[in-house]
Enzyme design. Structure first.
Site, mmCIF file in Angstrom:
data_model
loop_
_atom_site.group_PDB
_atom_site.id
_atom_site.type_symbol
_atom_site.label_atom_id
_atom_site.label_comp_id
_atom_site.label_asym_id
_atom_site.label_seq_id
_atom_site.Cartn_x
_atom_site.Cartn_y
_atom_site.Cartn_z
ATOM 1 N N GLY A 1 0.640 -1.378 0.017
ATOM 2 C CA GLY A 1 -0.325 0.427 0.429
ATOM 3 C C GLY A 1 0.611 1.365 0.034
ATOM 4 N N LYS B 1 3.707 -0.298 -10.415
ATOM 5 C CA LYS B 1 3.998 1.056 -9.610
ATOM 6 C C LYS B 1 5.077 2.115 -9.817
ATOM 7 C CE LYS B 1 5.646 0.439 -5.303
ATOM 8 N NZ LYS B 1 6.389 1.758 -4.734
ATOM 9 N N ASP C 1 -1.361 3.365 -4.089
ATOM 10 C CA ASP C 1 0.191 3.090 -3.733
ATOM 11 C C ASP C 1 0.909 4.090 -5.186
ATOM 12 O OD1 ASP C 1 2.808 2.543 -3.076
ATOM 13 O OD2 ASP C 1 2.642 0.184 -3.219
ATOM 14 N N ARG D 1 12.159 7.120 -4.142
ATOM 15 C CA ARG D 1 13.558 6.632 -4.986
ATOM 16 C C ARG D 1 13.098 6.517 -6.064
ATOM 17 N NH1 ARG D 1 15.001 1.605 -0.141
ATOM 18 N NH2 ARG D 1 14.650 2.624 1.107
#
EC number: 1.1.1.94
Length: 333
Positions: A133, A188, A241, A252
């Site tokens: 999540g 994602k 997410d 990142r």
């Protein structure tokens, strides 16, 4: 409840900080010197600086002892290593009898397997699930409100996860669709690199919104081809997410895209980052898995081409914008 967290990176430490006041929690670090330093200083200076560890949280570098800790009284083991370490940890924990959860997001390099597929191979009798999540580790460690989804085909294990992880600041929902939850968490990261590139090029908010939306379409197409439920991608592990990772500067993967857009080489970007950006390592694997299933993923393909140096960010953008116009939807576009 006895809970062992395997991996003293940012996420493993953050989750441990949240659950240690309520459960008997043991955090395992691979490096003995790191474990000793964290326990003595009560600060994981390398991965989560400035966050005080609760007095109740204990550390160890003894993997066997860490696994044994969770064997008693129906405990849980949370694997908080990068995706590259999941297979090893699942194999080591397979016979423990504890419920096994993992936090890593990605497809395994080389095999293209998702976490539940790795578990089916190396720990077929174990009770397993994925916790995922929209969650930056630093915010979880600070006790800022966060919502996660615990996905498993084992209903009792899902309920145990709520008991273990749910708190005043961490809300845990459950799902019986680990495939969808894992695909959302993995892909994602790749889309976040794309949005980082677009933002780094100064393309504007319209472009960002388009990439997030069409990226979600790619995630959904791949997920449903792998057997996931469509509605999973409208939830925390899909849309939630994706939005966080694609737009939040603590991401990142987004940082990788931002720096690539400034003309830095990938080795330079990764050296400066200092931490694992899973999207870099899973992008080619995601694309290969999609191609094997006949799933069209143009944004993912563009990211892979930039990462391996075949296209510059500007060339990748031009290729995406020159694609033939299609109807919107989850059909190939």
């Amino acid at each position: 409840m006895r809970i062992t967290v395997l991996g003293a990176g940012a996420w493993g430490t953050a989750l441990s900080v949240g659950i240690a006041p309520r459960h008997d929690t043991l955090l395992w670090a691979r490096d003995a010197a790191q474990a000793a330093h964290i326990e003595a200083s009560r600060d994981n200076r390398r991965y989560l600086p400035g966050v005080a560890l609760p007095a109740a949280l204990r550390l160890t570098a003894d993997l066997d002892a860490a696994i044994a800790h969770a064997q008693a009284d129906g405990g849980l083991i949370v694997i908080a290593t990068p995706m590259s370490g999941l297979r090893e940890m699942l194999a080591r924990c397979a016979a423990s009898g504890a419920g096994l959860w993992w936090l890593c997001k990605g497809f395994e390099a080389g095999t293209g397997a998702l976490g539940h597929e790795v578990a089916r191979e190396v720990a077929p009798a174990a009770r397993v699930g994925v916790l995922s999540g929209p969650s930056f580790a630093l915010e979880v460690a600070r006790g800022q409100p966060t919502a996660l989804v615990a996905a498993s085909t084992d209903e009792a294990l899902r309920n145990q996860a709520v008991e273990a992880f749910h708190s005043e600041s961490l809300r845990v929902y459950t799902s019986a669709d680990p495939v969808g939850v894992e695909v959302g968490g993995a892909v994602k990261n790749v889309i976040a690199i794309a949005t980082g590139i677009a933002d780094g090029m100064g393309l504007g908010l319209n472009a960002r919104a388009a990439l997030v939306t069409r990226g979600l379409a790619e995630i959904t197409r791949l997920g449903t081809a792998l057997g996931a439920r469509v509605d999973t991608f409208m939830g925390l592990s899909g849309l939630g997410d994706l939005v966080l990772t694609a737009t939040g500067d603590l991401s990142r993967n987004r940082q990788v895209g931002l720096q690539l857009a400034q003309g830095r080489s990938l080795p330079e970007v990764l050296a400066a980052l200092g931490h694992v950006a899973e999207g870099v390592y899973s992008a080619a694997t995601v694309l290969a898995r999609a191609q094997a299933l006949g799933v069209d993923m143009p944004i993912t393909a563009a990211v892979v081409a930039v990462l391996d140096g075949r296209l510059t960010p500007a060339q990748a953008l031009e290729r995406l914008m020159r694609r033939q116009a299609r109807a919107e939807g989850h059909a190939p576009d």
